[in-house]
Structure formats: C-alpha cells, structure tokens
Design an enzyme around this catalytic site. Sequence first.
Site, PDB file in Angstrom:
ATOM      1  CB  VAL A   1      52.221  12.381 -11.101  1.00  0.00           C
ATOM      2  CG1 VAL A   1      51.185  13.433 -11.493  1.00  0.00           C
ATOM      3  CG2 VAL A   1      51.552  11.025 -10.919  1.00  0.00           C
ATOM      4  CB  SER A   2      54.447  16.698 -13.892  1.00  0.00           C
ATOM      5  OG  SER A   2      53.181  17.255 -13.564  1.00  0.00           O
ATOM      6  CG  ASP A   3      51.480  17.079  -9.198  1.00  0.00           C
ATOM      7  OD1 ASP A   3      51.603  15.910  -9.591  1.00  0.00           O
ATOM      8  OD2 ASP A   3      50.382  17.570  -8.883  1.00  0.00           O
ATOM      9  CB  SER A   4      54.159  12.652  -7.770  1.00  0.00           C
ATOM     10  OG  SER A   4      52.782  12.624  -7.508  1.00  0.00           O
TER      11      SER A   4
ATOM     12  CD  GLU B   1      55.319  19.405  -4.121  1.00  0.00           C
ATOM     13  OE1 GLU B   1      56.108  19.567  -3.165  1.00  0.00           O
ATOM     14  OE2 GLU B   1      54.706  20.352  -4.663  1.00  0.00           O
TER      15      GLU B   1
END
Length: 607
Positions: free
Chosen positions: A478-481, A484
Amino acid sequence: MWKLKLSQGNEPSVNNHIGRQYWEFDPNLGTPDERAQVEKARTQFTDNRFRTKQSSDLLMRIQLAASGNLSAEMKLLPPAADEVNVSKSGEEMVKTALRRALRFYSSLQAQDGFWPGDYGGPLFLLPQLVIGLFVTGAMDLILPSEHRKEILRYLYNHQNKDGGWGLHIEGESTMFVTALSYVALRLLGETKDGGDGAIEKARNWILNHGGLTFIPSWGKIWLSVLGIYEWSGNNPLLPELWLLPYFLPIHPGRLWCHSRMVYLPMSYLYGKKFVGPINSLVLSLRRELYTLPYHLIDWNQARNQCAKEDLYYPHPMLQDILWDCLQKVGEPALMKWPLYNLRKKALQVVMRHIHCEDENTRYICLGPVNKVLNMVCCWVEDPNSEAYMCHLSRIKDYLWIAEDGMKMQGYNGSQLWDVAFSVQAILATDLVDEYGSVLKKAHNFIKNTQVRKNSDFSYRHISKGGWPFSTPDNSWIVSDSTSEGLKVALLLSDIMLDVKPIATDRFCEAVNVILSLQNKNGGFASYELTRSYAWLEIFNPAELFRDIMIDYQYVECTSAAIQALTLFMKMYPCYKKKEIEACIAKAIDFIESIQLLDGSWYLSTSF
C-alpha cells in the site's frame, strides 16, 4: 481455552510466518482461575453489548498475563504513592505517565516485534465464510464445535435491538447483513425458533422489510450460490469482460484492486451459475425468508430490488438499462452456441487470474471477501484440488477471538501499520534509551516485512521494496504503508547502532516503489495508480458502497509519501534527487488543490 499462536505455521511463507497471528482451541489449557476470568469477560461484554460494541482483546491479555509478559512488566511500575505525588513537576509527571504506558504497551509486543490484535468490525464477512464452507462441505473440518460456539456468541452479541445486524458493529440494521447472519445461524445448526427468540426477531426484520428479494447485489450472489435465490434474479456479471483489450477504460484490470479482486470470482460463479447442494435446510430457508412462495417470485423484478436501509448508492438509469439489455439479450446469447465457446474461454481466463492471486498471496488473498469467493471457485473447479486445500489452511489467518466471540477480520491483521505508528510514538517520547529492546524488535519486524519480489502479473503493480498493511505473505503493498515503513526504517537506522541495519539498496527500492505510485496530478492512491476514470462509477453495481470502481488519490497517502521521501532525501541526498524533488513538489500541489474552503482536508481511506 483458546490459545493465540504467533509467527507459526507449516504453510509456504516468504518470511517464515513472522507477523502471523491465529487462534487454536486447547481443551486442556488454562487454570480454573484463568478460565473464570475468560467467562467473566464474556459475561460482562454480553451484559453491556448495547452500550459498548467494541471488544478489548481481553482473552489475549489474559493469555499474555499468564505467560508472564504482563506481570513482569507491571512489577517495574513506580509505587502507587509516586503516581500521585503532587510535588513532582509537570514534566516529571508526564514522563511517569509515558513510562507507565510504554511499559504496559511493551508487554503486549510479540517476540518478533509486532503487536498482535483484533482487526474486526465489519459484520458481513463471517456469514460469507459460513456459507462458503457449507457449500463446499468443509464446515465440520474448519469450524468444529468450539469454533461454532464462539461464532454464535459473536453473532448474537452484535445483533441490534430491532433484530437485525448492521454493516459493522456500530451500524444500523441492513438487509444485507441481517439476511446473511440469519442464514449463517441456521447453517451453524440453530433452529428457526432458537436463540431465545433472537432468530425469530431477525426473521421478522427480514420479512417486514420485503424479504430476501430486497437484499443488495453482493447478497444475491451468495444466496444464489447457496441455492435459496435464483441466478436469474441477479444482474449479469460477465466473465467475458476479462477478454476485452486492456486499453479500454472498462477493462476489469483497470478497477480498484479490491473491486477487481471481488468481481473476478463473482463473475466466475455467475458464469457457471453454480449452485451448492440442495438439502432440507436449504429448502426450509426458501420457505422462511420470502413474503411469497418461492415458485411465485418474479426474479426479473427482484434483480433491481434493494432495501432502503442498504441503498447507499442507487443505480443510475443508464446502469439499469444496461443490465436489462444484458439480461434479456447478452446473457441468453452467451449461453448458446457458438458464443458459449466464448463463455468457456472467459471462465478459463478468470480462473487463471484467481490462481495467480492465490499463489501471489500464499492463499491469504487481498482481503476476506475475495478470499472466500476464490476458495469456492477453486472448489467448483476441482473439489479435490491442492488450491482448495491451501485455501482451507489459511482461513484461520482471518479469524480472531475476543470476549465478544469469534469474528472474521477485515484483513489478515494490521501488523506493519501498527508497528510503524508505534515506533513513531515511542521515538516522540524522548525515552528511546529506556525502550531500546522494544525498538530493536520492531526494527527486525519492519526489516522482515518488506516485500522482496514483484508478484506475478495479473494486473498487479510492482511491489518489490514496498511494505504491506499486514504481512508480506499477503504481498499487496500500500502506498502509505510503504511510506510509513520507509520512514520508521530510516529513523531507526539512525539510532539503532547495535543491530544490523536495513541495506541501503532496500531503502532505494522502497523509494522506487513510491515514485512509481504517483499519478499525473501529483496525488497518491492506495494500492496502485489510478487506471481509469471517475465516470466508471456509473457502472458500480454495489448498492452498499460508492466510489469503489477506481483507486482514487488521497491526502493521507500523498502526505505520507511526502514525509518519507523528504526524510530519505535528507539522509541520502544523491539518490534520484531531481526525481524526488519533482515528486514532492507535485504532491504538495495536489494536496493544496484538494483543500476544502474551510481549510480542512477530508479523510477518505479506510486505513
């Protein structure tokens, strides 16, 4: 008692199952005192179920306390008198509170560095699993008596006062979940007058809202598979769409991955018109849940019926016209020679994509909905197949036990996501030196959770170097995973001098993935690039959900990417500097462009 198993398993795994969490029942486990604690927690939840809907993972905490983790940490807490010492300065009081919180929180950390926990909430997942296992004949194997007892507990605990069930534990009653939950209870062995009146209340709710013909389209599919609803009462889900050229905006490979992966197996089941074994229970359900005798129902009219409680996204007129044309002309033609050969080819292509998804994800699949649908499709193709057996062994990855019963999670966990924010919280306390062991374990987990290879195609975006929401066996980055994960990996590499750091080239791989996920307008979507156009929502067949046809750009994903790339550029200023600067500038422009007039931004993603 139930026992939580962590980072274990005999199934294929890319990282030796690090991060995996599942429950097993052991009849010999637990002291009388521990069993009494469990029963007390269950009773208290049931007594307060209408006031407090969310469980507190008390069964897991009882287990951790019994193992010594919790009690050992609690012994290190300051004396009670010290906690209320008013002579302490404000800063000292804050540090005392932080230490107490971190000592408790560190006691919940697994040895492999993650924090196990519940990722439940949606109520429509568990009934689909029950139907899938019933149809394939694996109910007794996968859900023996103790599992069924806890599933019943969960369903009854989360039934609303009016007799129905909502889309999630806080939701108002819907036909979709009420009908599926009623069916699940009956398949699990409850009688139509059982549950101390709870089943009768549910049945009355269904009948008072029009009966099963008013269940939305996702429910119609499952009930058709079970045999208590006719396939002619479904709008067509043509597998032939997968034979279209990819350059067409309506090609299924251009859909948001969650929609793509759900409608892929649904199209297979529709194309086969598969119906499970018809027995006395199935026939009884046909009699129980309709306002008319089953043989008198107008299935063509039922295609577009939907209870008002479920109608979040009404079909546009253009969509209904399309369904009518396909139902009356397209589908009959595809069921006859010579076009039937096209149907056979389409079904073969669809099954290849299903197998590809299963193998890419070690049979965990993207999420629980397509997991169960894929499992049923594998059984329909070959009941004795290795693929079907592999699916069965991974069901436990989605099941979680708490004081409210056994639930099906919305993912196989949120392991990476939780670790990433836990690390950032600890780093923000200025108590890093005191909790180095916690950070060291978290660092090892982050290192072992990065995806190390690209998945086989099947319209997947590149994934090497990214981070998933849960575990790398799931394989969907996932892009935000990823952002982060990269952020905390960089932060820890700067302070964790006594551990082997993540190699620089792996940081660069993560940056490559992030750069590849930026759309032309500068924004970042969730799993992949935005591949088609918003007008595709005209053809969204799901009455329950909207904005699900394409992967939209989000402020959260875009912000996370900016933060990760900025930190990376500060620490590694020579790697793709111009590309990163251009990416950040476009991302900032995107965020500014979607700011609301009052100065705020709208939270969009489910994560």
